[in-house]
Design a protein around this motif. Sequence first.
Motif, PDB file in Angstrom:
ATOM      1  N   CYS A  23      40.891 -12.174  74.564  1.00 55.26           N
ATOM      2  CA  CYS A  23      41.200 -12.560  75.943  1.00 55.26           C
ATOM      3  C   CYS A  23      40.159 -13.512  76.498  1.00 55.26           C
ATOM      4  N   SER A  24      38.873 -13.290  76.200  1.00 56.64           N
ATOM      5  CA  SER A  24      37.859 -14.198  76.722  1.00 56.64           C
ATOM      6  C   SER A  24      37.984 -15.562  76.059  1.00 56.64           C
ATOM      7  N   ARG A  25      38.351 -15.586  74.766  1.00 53.80           N
ATOM      8  CA  ARG A  25      38.575 -16.877  74.114  1.00 53.80           C
ATOM      9  C   ARG A  25      39.793 -17.561  74.699  1.00 53.80           C
ATOM     10  N   ALA A  26      40.843 -16.803  74.966  1.00 52.16           N
ATOM     11  CA  ALA A  26      42.082 -17.369  75.494  1.00 52.16           C
ATOM     12  C   ALA A  26      41.887 -17.944  76.891  1.00 52.16           C
ATOM     13  N   LEU A  27      40.951 -17.383  77.655  1.00 50.19           N
ATOM     14  CA  LEU A  27      40.702 -17.871  79.004  1.00 50.19           C
ATOM     15  C   LEU A  27      40.387 -19.361  79.001  1.00 50.19           C
ATOM     16  N   TYR A  28      39.580 -19.792  78.034  1.00 46.85           N
ATOM     17  CA  TYR A  28      39.195 -21.198  77.987  1.00 46.85           C
ATOM     18  C   TYR A  28      39.871 -21.965  76.849  1.00 46.85           C
ATOM     19  N   VAL A  44      40.195 -33.508  78.845  1.00 44.10           N
ATOM     20  CA  VAL A  44      39.840 -32.358  79.670  1.00 44.10           C
ATOM     21  C   VAL A  44      41.069 -31.481  79.799  1.00 44.10           C
ATOM     22  N   SER A  45      40.835 -30.186  79.697  1.00 49.16           N
ATOM     23  CA  SER A  45      41.871 -29.182  79.905  1.00 49.16           C
ATOM     24  C   SER A  45      41.336 -28.236  80.972  1.00 49.16           C
ATOM     25  N   VAL A  46      42.134 -27.950  81.997  1.00 43.53           N
ATOM     26  CA  VAL A  46      41.630 -27.223  83.160  1.00 43.53           C
ATOM     27  C   VAL A  46      42.238 -25.830  83.268  1.00 43.53           C
ATOM     28  N   ASN A  47      41.368 -24.860  83.574  1.00 47.33           N
ATOM     29  CA  ASN A  47      41.784 -23.491  83.842  1.00 47.33           C
ATOM     30  C   ASN A  47      40.948 -22.978  85.007  1.00 47.33           C
ATOM     31  N   ASP A  48      41.601 -22.571  86.094  1.00 46.76           N
ATOM     32  CA  ASP A  48      40.912 -22.052  87.281  1.00 46.76           C
ATOM     33  C   ASP A  48      39.815 -22.997  87.771  1.00 46.76           C
ATOM     34  N   ASN A  49      40.124 -24.278  87.858  1.00 53.07           N
ATOM     35  CA  ASN A  49      39.226 -25.308  88.380  1.00 53.07           C
ATOM     36  C   ASN A  49      38.004 -25.563  87.493  1.00 53.07           C
ATOM     37  N   ILE A  50      38.024 -25.055  86.254  1.00 58.48           N
ATOM     38  CA  ILE A  50      36.970 -25.341  85.280  1.00 58.48           C
ATOM     39  C   ILE A  50      37.607 -26.190  84.182  1.00 58.48           C
ATOM     40  N   GLY A  51      37.041 -27.370  83.972  1.00 57.87           N
ATOM     41  CA  GLY A  51      37.548 -28.262  82.936  1.00 57.87           C
ATOM     42  C   GLY A  51      36.724 -28.132  81.665  1.00 57.87           C
ATOM     43  N   THR A  52      37.406 -27.958  80.547  1.00 61.25           N
ATOM     44  CA  THR A  52      36.761 -27.985  79.237  1.00 61.25           C
ATOM     45  C   THR A  52      36.935 -29.400  78.712  1.00 61.25           C
ATOM     46  N   VAL A  96      29.171 -40.087  75.510  1.00 62.42           N
ATOM     47  CA  VAL A  96      30.208 -39.208  76.029  1.00 62.42           C
ATOM     48  C   VAL A  96      30.228 -39.400  77.533  1.00 62.42           C
ATOM     49  N   TYR A  97      31.425 -39.596  78.079  1.00 58.06           N
ATOM     50  CA  TYR A  97      31.595 -39.801  79.512  1.00 58.06           C
ATOM     51  C   TYR A  97      32.392 -38.643  80.094  1.00 58.06           C
ATOM     52  N   SER A  98      32.033 -38.231  81.274  1.00 56.99           N
ATOM     53  CA  SER A  98      32.778 -37.145  81.912  1.00 56.99           C
ATOM     54  C   SER A  98      34.104 -37.679  82.448  1.00 56.99           C
ATOM     55  N   PRO A  99      35.212 -37.041  82.114  1.00 54.99           N
ATOM     56  CA  PRO A  99      36.507 -37.496  82.634  1.00 54.99           C
ATOM     57  C   PRO A  99      36.733 -37.113  84.097  1.00 54.99           C
ATOM     58  N   VAL A 100      35.942 -36.165  84.604  1.00 51.89           N
ATOM     59  CA  VAL A 100      36.103 -35.665  85.971  1.00 51.89           C
ATOM     60  C   VAL A 100      34.735 -35.463  86.626  1.00 51.89           C
ATOM     61  N   SER A 101      34.735 -35.354  87.946  1.00 49.89           N
ATOM     62  CA  SER A 101      33.516 -35.090  88.706  1.00 49.89           C
ATOM     63  C   SER A 101      33.322 -33.593  88.891  1.00 49.89           C
ATOM     64  N   GLY A 102      32.049 -33.182  88.955  1.00 51.46           N
ATOM     65  CA  GLY A 102      31.764 -31.778  89.210  1.00 51.46           C
ATOM     66  C   GLY A 102      30.399 -31.377  88.708  1.00 51.46           C
ATOM     67  N   THR A 103      30.229 -30.085  88.509  1.00 47.94           N
ATOM     68  CA  THR A 103      28.966 -29.512  88.064  1.00 47.94           C
ATOM     69  C   THR A 103      29.149 -28.902  86.679  1.00 47.94           C
ATOM     70  N   ILE A 104      28.255 -29.231  85.759  1.00 45.95           N
ATOM     71  CA  ILE A 104      28.318 -28.681  84.410  1.00 45.95           C
ATOM     72  C   ILE A 104      28.040 -27.181  84.492  1.00 45.95           C
ATOM     73  N   THR A 105      28.978 -26.380  83.974  1.00 46.33           N
ATOM     74  CA  THR A 105      28.831 -24.919  84.023  1.00 46.33           C
ATOM     75  C   THR A 105      28.468 -24.328  82.669  1.00 46.33           C
ATOM     76  N   ASP A 106      28.720 -25.082  81.595  1.00 49.16           N
ATOM     77  CA  ASP A 106      28.505 -24.548  80.251  1.00 49.16           C
ATOM     78  C   ASP A 106      28.463 -25.725  79.292  1.00 49.16           C
ATOM     79  N   LYS A 107      27.713 -25.568  78.217  1.00 45.30           N
ATOM     80  CA  LYS A 107      27.766 -26.546  77.138  1.00 45.30           C
ATOM     81  C   LYS A 107      27.919 -25.798  75.834  1.00 45.30           C
ATOM     82  N   ASN A 108      28.510 -26.419  74.865  1.00 42.70           N
ATOM     83  CA  ASN A 108      28.788 -25.783  73.588  1.00 42.70           C
ATOM     84  C   ASN A 108      27.545 -25.899  72.704  1.00 42.70           C
TER      85      ASN A 108
END
Length: 155
Positions: A23-28, A44-52, A96-108
């Motif tokens: 489930c945690s993997r499926a979330l993102y 970018v793929s978005v889930n709950d206003n967080i873009g991966t 690498v360019y960000s496709p959207v504006s915002g705050t980085i929440t996580d990096k791989n």
Amino acid sequence: MVVCSVFRVTSRLARSQLSAQCCSRALYSTEHKPRFYTKKHEWVSVNDNIGTVGISTYAQEALGEVVFVQLPEVGKEVAAGDECGALESVKAAGEVYSPVSGTITDKNSEVESKPALINKSCYEEGWLFRVKLSSPEELKQLMDQATYDKYLEEH
């Protein structure tokens, strides 16, 4: 009898832990969510206003074997189109360019230590970073899958 009961409880616990991991993997997971693309081949793929965010199959094939990855730091503010990382391969280097504006929440971090994940699985294991969108309407400026496929055919 006791052994059977212990086995059943252990089996249930294992299944519940496994489903929690799934489930945690499926979330993102970006497997079943629409992706939006830039002309520079980031997605970018978005889930709950967080873009991966990651790079497309086309981009990773053009780069060749990726050997180095530099990703943005968590907490960094980015604007759509900002350079925020770098990829190096045996035959080329690229930003690498960000496709959207915002705050980085996580990096791989795993992709930083195993850059080949990008070539192996650019949409799943090889994602680059996550960003909390500050302007979700920017997604309208990006290409959906069909438009991106047509863009690739024309260029």
